[in-house]
Structures are given as C-alpha cells and as structure tokens.
Design an enzyme around this catalytic site. Structure first.
Site, PDB file in Angstrom:
ATOM      1  N   ASP A   1       0.864  -1.177   0.000  1.00  0.00           N
ATOM      2  CA  ASP A   1       0.000   0.000   0.000  1.00  0.00           C
ATOM      3  C   ASP A   1       0.903   1.229   0.000  1.00  0.00           C
ATOM      4  O   ASP A   1       2.052   1.180   0.437  1.00  0.00           O
ATOM      5  CB  ASP A   1      -0.910   0.013   1.236  1.00  0.00           C
ATOM      6  CG  ASP A   1      -1.872   1.194   1.213  1.00  0.00           C
ATOM      7  OD1 ASP A   1      -2.766   1.202   0.348  1.00  0.00           O
ATOM      8  OD2 ASP A   1      -1.723   2.108   2.044  1.00  0.00           O
TER       9      ASP A   1
ATOM     10  N   GLU B   1       0.980   5.612   0.758  1.00  0.00           N
ATOM     11  CA  GLU B   1       0.373   6.870   1.191  1.00  0.00           C
ATOM     12  C   GLU B   1       0.967   7.965   0.319  1.00  0.00           C
ATOM     13  O   GLU B   1       2.160   7.920  -0.027  1.00  0.00           O
ATOM     14  CB  GLU B   1       0.654   7.138   2.667  1.00  0.00           C
ATOM     15  CG  GLU B   1       0.125   6.079   3.626  1.00  0.00           C
ATOM     16  CD  GLU B   1      -1.397   5.968   3.614  1.00  0.00           C
ATOM     17  OE1 GLU B   1      -2.057   6.956   3.231  1.00  0.00           O
ATOM     18  OE2 GLU B   1      -1.916   4.899   3.982  1.00  0.00           O
TER      19      GLU B   1
ATOM     20  N   HIS C   1      -3.738  10.380   6.617  1.00  0.00           N
ATOM     21  CA  HIS C   1      -2.676   9.472   7.032  1.00  0.00           C
ATOM     22  C   HIS C   1      -1.861   9.971   8.225  1.00  0.00           C
ATOM     23  O   HIS C   1      -1.084   9.211   8.801  1.00  0.00           O
ATOM     24  CB  HIS C   1      -1.738   9.151   5.865  1.00  0.00           C
ATOM     25  CG  HIS C   1      -1.283  10.357   5.082  1.00  0.00           C
ATOM     26  ND1 HIS C   1      -0.586  11.393   5.638  1.00  0.00           N
ATOM     27  CD2 HIS C   1      -1.453  10.659   3.769  1.00  0.00           C
ATOM     28  CE1 HIS C   1      -0.315  12.281   4.703  1.00  0.00           C
ATOM     29  NE2 HIS C   1      -0.840  11.884   3.568  1.00  0.00           N
TER      30      HIS C   1
ATOM     31  N   HIS D   1      -4.645   3.506   7.565  1.00  0.00           N
ATOM     32  CA  HIS D   1      -4.061   4.685   6.930  1.00  0.00           C
ATOM     33  C   HIS D   1      -2.583   4.866   7.278  1.00  0.00           C
ATOM     34  O   HIS D   1      -2.056   5.972   7.223  1.00  0.00           O
ATOM     35  CB  HIS D   1      -4.855   5.940   7.256  1.00  0.00           C
ATOM     36  CG  HIS D   1      -6.223   5.937   6.638  1.00  0.00           C
ATOM     37  ND1 HIS D   1      -6.438   5.745   5.296  1.00  0.00           N
ATOM     38  CD2 HIS D   1      -7.457   6.076   7.194  1.00  0.00           C
ATOM     39  CE1 HIS D   1      -7.741   5.781   5.037  1.00  0.00           C
ATOM     40  NE2 HIS D   1      -8.371   5.969   6.182  1.00  0.00           N
TER      41      HIS D   1
ATOM     42  N   ASP E   1      -2.286  -0.872   6.405  1.00  0.00           N
ATOM     43  CA  ASP E   1      -3.253  -1.176   5.343  1.00  0.00           C
ATOM     44  C   ASP E   1      -2.832  -2.408   4.550  1.00  0.00           C
ATOM     45  O   ASP E   1      -3.681  -3.198   4.116  1.00  0.00           O
ATOM     46  CB  ASP E   1      -3.391   0.026   4.409  1.00  0.00           C
ATOM     47  CG  ASP E   1      -4.220   1.140   5.038  1.00  0.00           C
ATOM     48  OD1 ASP E   1      -4.731   0.934   6.149  1.00  0.00           O
ATOM     49  OD2 ASP E   1      -4.351   2.212   4.421  1.00  0.00           O
TER      50      ASP E   1
END
Length: 752
Positions: A566, A568, A617, A707, A712
């Site tokens: 994942d 951010e 986040h 987040h 995640d």
C-alpha cells in the site's frame, strides 16, 4: 443469468401481459368490422383514447412498482442473504444474518442463524480435538524455532529450487550486514521465506556443491557434505558448509495396512525410527529434497591470517638478511690486520642491522597485539558477575581488600571478560604498588544505553599524566605480561575511561564507560504489525513446492507468493504531480501471512503535502524531512517484491504511481497484480460498499494501523486470505481465473 437481467425480462413480460389482451381484442374487432363500422368505432374510441392510454400507463407503472418491490424484498434480499451465508460459512464464522424484509425472509434468516450456531458448536468441538492432537507437533516446532534462534552460526535451509524455507535470526542479521542495498526499512533484506538463495550465491556454485553431495550419496557416504568459499556482491568472504535434506522412504511392511511412510530427517538418521520396526532391515531409499547451508563470515579471519603470514614472512626474511650481514661483518672483525677505517665501517653495519632487526621485532609485536585484539570474543554477561570475578582475582593476586558500593545487579554488558578483568586488575596493581592503596570499591550503574563501572579508592591524588602513562603501557601483573594496553582493551569495547575526584569524601575513582548489552533486533518492530516476538522464519510445507511445477497463470491462488503493498501519497492525482510519501508491504507465502517479512519506509516527496491527505494518514512534513527520495526507495521495494504477485486494494491507484516513476528509476513492476477491491466485487456483487473497512468488517477482521502503509497492507493481506476460499466456492482457483473474473466487474473500469 444476473438477477437484474431477470428483473428486466420480468418487466417486459408484465407489459406484454397487461397490454397483450387489449391489443389482441382491438385487432379482432378491427378485422371483423366493415368500413362504416370502423368509422363509428373510431368516433367512439377517439375521445377516450388519451384517458385510456393514461390509465394503462398508470396501471403499468403500478405493476412495475409492485414487481420491483417484490424483487427487492424477495430476490435481492435472498441474494444478499446468500452472500451473507457464504461469508458466515466460510470467511467469518461469527457473522450473523440480520433478519430483514418480509416475514418469510426474516424467518429464513432466523433459521439460518440457528443452524450456524449449531455448526459453530460442532466446529468448536472439532477444533478443540485437532488442537489437542497438534500440541505435540507445535511443541516440536517451537523447540526448533527456539533452537534455531539461539544458534550462533547462520543457518539457511532451501528446497531443490533454491527457495528458502527456513533461516535463523543469525542468518538474517548477517545477510542484512552483507547487503549493498540502500539503507531503507526492509530494503537490505537478502533472504526471506520463499525467496531465492540465488540472489545471494551463484547458481552454478550451488549446483556444483549439490552434484558433489549426490555423488557421495551414491557412494554410500553416511554424512555427505560439501564445502566452498565464495564472495558476496558486497565483497565479503563467506565459508559455506552444505548438508543434504533427505526424504527417507521406508520399504513396505509386512502388515497389509502399513503404507510407505516418507519422513524428512537430517542426514544422521533417527534411532527412534530404526527401533520402531523389528522386522528384518531393508535399506531405505534416500532422496535429496533440499539442502542446508551453514555460513561463516571469514572476511576478518582471512584478513587477520593474511596479515599474520605477512608479519611472519617479513620477520623471517628481513631478519635472515640482517643476520647474514651481521655474521659477515663479525667475521671480518676477527682479522687482526683490518684497517681501523674498515673496522669502524663493519661495526656500523652490525649496529645498523641490529637496530633494523629491533625495529622489525617491535613492529611485529605491535601488529601481533592488533591481531590479538581482533580475535577477542564479546559475550553478554551480568555486570555483577564480572565485578565478582574481578574481586576474587584482585584479592588472590594483589592482596587488596575489595568492597561493593551501589552495584545494580540487573545490568548486562557485552564484554571480553578476561581482557577487561585483566585491565582492572592491572589498574588495581598500580594503585597498590605506587600509591599504597589498601582497599578498592566497585560501583556499577546504568546511564541510558551505557554502563558506568567505577574503581574507587581513598588516598593520594594522581596526575593526569600518570593516568595516561598507565593507559598506554603494556600491562604487567605479578610477572605476567601482555602486549595489550588498558587503552587497547577500552577501545575494543567501544568504551571510554577517565579519572574523577570526590573532593568532599577525599576519594578518587577510574570511571570506565561501556555500552550496555541490548537484545538483538531491539524494539524497532511494532508488535501489532509484525506479530509474535518469535518471527515466522520457517515453513516446511515448501519442501513439496516447486517453481517448475506449472505456469504462473495456471497455478492455484493458494500456492503463489505475494507481496501485499500500500502507498500513502501527497494527494489523489498521480497524473497531476502527487507523489508517494510512504510504502508499506508484507508477504504471503504458502497461504500464510508472514508479518516478519515486511517493508516500510517514509519517502521525501520534495513537494508540499496536501492538507486533506495529511488529515487522512497523519504524516507531516517534519516526519518526511531527511527521509530518502523515491529514486532510492523504489529499487529496494522492487527487490523486495521480486518473483512475487502484487496485491493491493484499489490497485489501479497504487500502480499508477509506480508506473509514473518507471522512466526516473528505470524499474518496471511488470509482475501480475491482484486487486482485493475487484475480488470483493466478484464475491459480493450485491453489497453496496467495497471499501477496505467495510470488507474487513464483513469478514470479522480487526483493523489496526489504518491509513499507515504497512497497516493497510497487512489488513489487505488478511482480506485476501479470507477471499481465497470464497473464490474457490465459485470455481475461481487459479491466478488466471481470478484476474479474468476481476476484469469483468464494474470497478475494473476505474482509471487514474
């Protein structure tokens, strides 16, 4: 056929049923009526045609509404219930169907929940029995894990494809130190479960060693092994010992019910297995299924041995020539008629050669001391135990009284106990001889990650010059000498030493500062993200796992190796300049989530953060300042994800960010990609939400660290593992089938 398609067909049929009889009757009347009758019929119907059409339309609309309501209550309600039932029976046993809709549907939901409760009670009882049956196996696994974690030698076990299926913490630490990858979290890992050992060693080297072992097996050698020395990409020298992992297949027994039993065992054999069968022994067939690598980093040893050989060569060859010159000059001095000028010259030759020999001997002695320091082993021990040993040594050798003063018995240190004890004894000896000190006190205290070991006495003051001379002179105690100095010992321990005075109490003390011992891999690991304290460093199911068994697309989802990741980002528009600020990833291997195999790194985007994204986040500009840039992090992540299938939730978003960096990093993430959002839509097409939180809630998963990239990624991995059996119920078992099903969903149209 989809339920919505059936609904559309039902509406068409309803329209035909409502309008068909009327139109058919009108057609019959029209055909049987003559011209004058038709005109009269038109005159009668025309004024009422609008009203009739409106009434027909209203009736049709009412009928459609009734059918739609019935469809939503019964058809869609039952479809949602069927999805919930599959979820309850497969991925989330604790899930229960909410009684909703008409009474008949509610009654069905109540009955389903009652059956589920009974099923859960039966499953709980079965699981309890299985747990009891597996306790001995788990105990053996835990013993193995504990043993492997405590070994001081690096151990790696691979199957015949070179895939790593076991390694200990020593190996992980050693290979991390050998890695030349960028220093980012997870990026320096050369090994991991399911990864190829050929990323570290040349394939031909391993193949040659395996061939040697197989030849020795054919000759009947009891413990066939192979040894080789190789260099890593980082230039380190490794000595490797390879031993085979054999599958011993016992011959068929006389009992008809006994089948051939295959047992994976070490090469030494099992006495218990031999004693189990009292029948005449038949030589079992031994098949090579894998290999064990035991590794030692001999770089420093090799360099030390080379320097030692060079010292010996320099000492012998240099002194041999000097001795020859001295002998020749001495023989010339025996001549009585030798002129004085020549006699002085030969005496000068003898003097110069003797000085050169002395210089070489001193240099060799110093280098030998450095070599001796390099061989010191540092071991963890309680500080109180070291002080106790020093007390006994001082009292027996120097006849000094010793006492303890404020010794913290909980402190551990990593030391060469002999050399440090020798240095402290030497200091006590000098105090006794030169300052007539008759009592020494010890104090041990902690100061963060350092230890303060104080040697305290009362008496005459000492100058700094005296302290320096004691530190730099070779240690001599009661006729026992050492080429090392106190400063050598302190430097080897990465410590410091100085003199302090307590004017009020008229005392002085030497303070020796040493690093405190810390557990390996100190708590930089988030327990809630990385799992238990003992990492999952082994998976024996991989003995039967082969890369060459069949093609990637046609392999079962449960067999593949995955990197679940994942990102951010600064915002939601990768094509408009938004950047990655964090990558987190974990690994799934053999149907298991490996929390210990993870990657997590913040990235400096070199652009401002979006205010809205920061609220999501929680990553701030201060947290990103000084972090590596994306061109440094992506190569490390690319290496981490090599030879795996990528998994992400809403993967189109994350992959777009990676694709936009291909030109900058010259890296392409071209492996297959699976999207859990699309797979959720395949499994639950009638659910309104496919957000990660909604899917996790449906499947009874607890979200921790939402987040954050790694948090995640771990939730996405858990969701995927829950989806695999649900996909299998729909006949979707291979990677190809999963990707084809995902591409047919509505959400597959989303582009970034």
């Amino acid at each position: 056929m989809q339920a919505r398609t059936r609904f559309v067909l039902a509406v068409i049929v309803l329209f035909l049923l409502m309008t068909g009889p009327f139109l058919l009757t009108a057609l019959i009347i029209w055909v049987e009526t003559q011209d004058e009758g038709r005109q009269q019929l038109i005159q009668v119907i025309a004024p009422h045609l609008t009203l009739g059409t409106m009434l027909t339309a209203l009736g049709f609309a009412a009928g459609v509404g009734v059918v739609r309501a019935l469809f939503r209550q019964y058809v869609q309600g039952l479809l949602r219930m069927s999805e919930h039932l599959r979820l309850m029976l497969g991925a989330n046993r604790g899930f229960r169907v909410q009684p909703d809709g008409p009474p008949e549907v509610q009654a069905l939901a109540v009955a389903a929940n009652e059956l589920a409760t009974q099923r859960d009670e039966l499953l709980t009882d079965v699981e309890a029995q299985i747990t009891r049956a597996k306790e001995s196996v788990e105990l053996e696994k835990n013993r193995l894990a504990a043993l492997m974690s405590e070994l001081t030698q690096s151990v790696v076990v691979c199957n015949l494809d070179g895939r790593i299926l076991l390694y200990n913490n020593r190996a992980r630490t050693q290979f991390r130190a050998l890695s030349d990858a960028p220093a980012v979290a997870g990026g320096g890992e050369l090994i991991g479960l399911g990864r190829s050992i050929y990323g570290v060693f040349e394939r031909n080297l391993i193949a040659h060693a395996l061939d040697t072992i197989q030849q020795r097996l054919r000759r009947g050698v009891a413990q066939p092994q192979a040894n080789f020395v190789t260099t890593t990409k980082a230039g380190q020298l490794l000595r490797v010992q390879m031993a085979p992992v054999l599958s011993v297949i016992a011959p068929p027994r006389s009992d008809a019910a006994a089948d051939a039993v295959a047992v994976v065992e070490p090469t030494q054999g099992s006495a218990a297995a031999e004693a189990a069968d009292s029948e005449p022994a038949v030589a079992p067939e031994r098949t090579l299924t894998g290999f064990i690598l035991m590794l030692d980093n001999i770089t420093r040893n090799f360099e030390t041995e080379s320097r030692r050989d060079q010292m010996l060569h320099s000492l012998t060859e240099g002194n041999r020539a000097s001795l020859a010159n001295v002998r020749a000059a001495a023989e010339m001095l025996d001549y009585a008629d030798l002129p004085d000028e020549m006699r002085q010259r030969f005496r000068g030759v003898i003097r110069d050669e003797v000085e050169a020999m002395g210089s070489r001997l001193n240099q060799t002695a110093n280098e030998f001391a450095d070599s001796l320091k390099a061989r010191w082993p540092l071991e963890e021990m309680l500080g109180a135990d070291l002080i106790s040993a020093v007390q006994r040594r001082i009292e027996s050798r120097i006849s000094l009284r010793t006492k303890l003063e404020e010794v913290d018995e909980s402190l551990w240190m990593k030391v060469d106990s002999f050399s440090l004890m020798q240095a402290i004894t030497y200091l006590a000896s000098r105090l006794s001889d030169e300052f007539e000190v008759r009592e020494i006190r010890f104090r041990l205290s902690g100061a963060g990650r350092l230890l303060h070991l104080d040697l305290i006495w009362q008496g005459q003051a000492m100058s700094t010059e005296t302290v320096m001379s004691w530190e730099l002179e070779p240690m001599q105690i009661e006729g026992e000498s050492s080429p090392l100095t106190v400063r050598d010992v302190i430097d080897r321990h990465d410590g410091e030493m100085w003199l302090e005075r307590e004017k009020v109490r008229h005392r002085a003390f030497f303070r020796i500062v040493l690093p405190a011992a810390t557990p390996q891999e100190a708590a930089v690991v988030d327990n809630y993200l990385r799992g238990e304290s003992r990492p999952e460093y082994y998976d024996f199911d991989l003995f039967a796992w082969s890369d060459r068994s069949h093609g990637l697309e046609d392999r079962l989802l449960s067999e593949l190796t995955y990197t679940v990741f994942d990102t951010e980002t600064t915002g939601l528009n990768p094509s408009q300049g938004d950047e990655i600020i964090q990558i987190g990833a974990t690994r799934i291997l053999n149907g298991k989530l490996l929390r210990s195999e993870s990657f997590e790194q913040l990235i400096d985007p070199q652009r401002p953060l979006g205010a809205e994204s920061a609220k999501i986040h929680g990553i701030t500009s201060d947290m990103l300042r000084g972090q590596p840039t994306v061109d440094k992090v992506l190569p490390a992540f690319h290496a981490f994800a090599a030879d795996t299938v990528l998994i992400a939730h809403n993967a189109a978003f994350d992959m777009r960010f990676l694709q936009l960096k291909e030109a900058q990093t010259r890296l392409k993430f071209d492996q297959p990609v699976i999207d859990t959002l699309l797979l959720s839509a395949v499994i639950h097409p009638n659910q309104e939400s496919h957000r990660l939180e909604a899917i996790a809630e449906r499947m009874g998963l607890t979200i921790i660290g939402r987040h954050t990239a790694l948090g995640d990624a771990i939730v996405t991995a858990e969701v995927f593992l829950k989806l695999v059996p649900l996909l299998a119920e729909r006949g979707i078992r291979t990677l190809r089938e999963a990707r084809e099903a995902a591409e047919k969903t509505y959400y597959a149209r989303i582009k970034y």
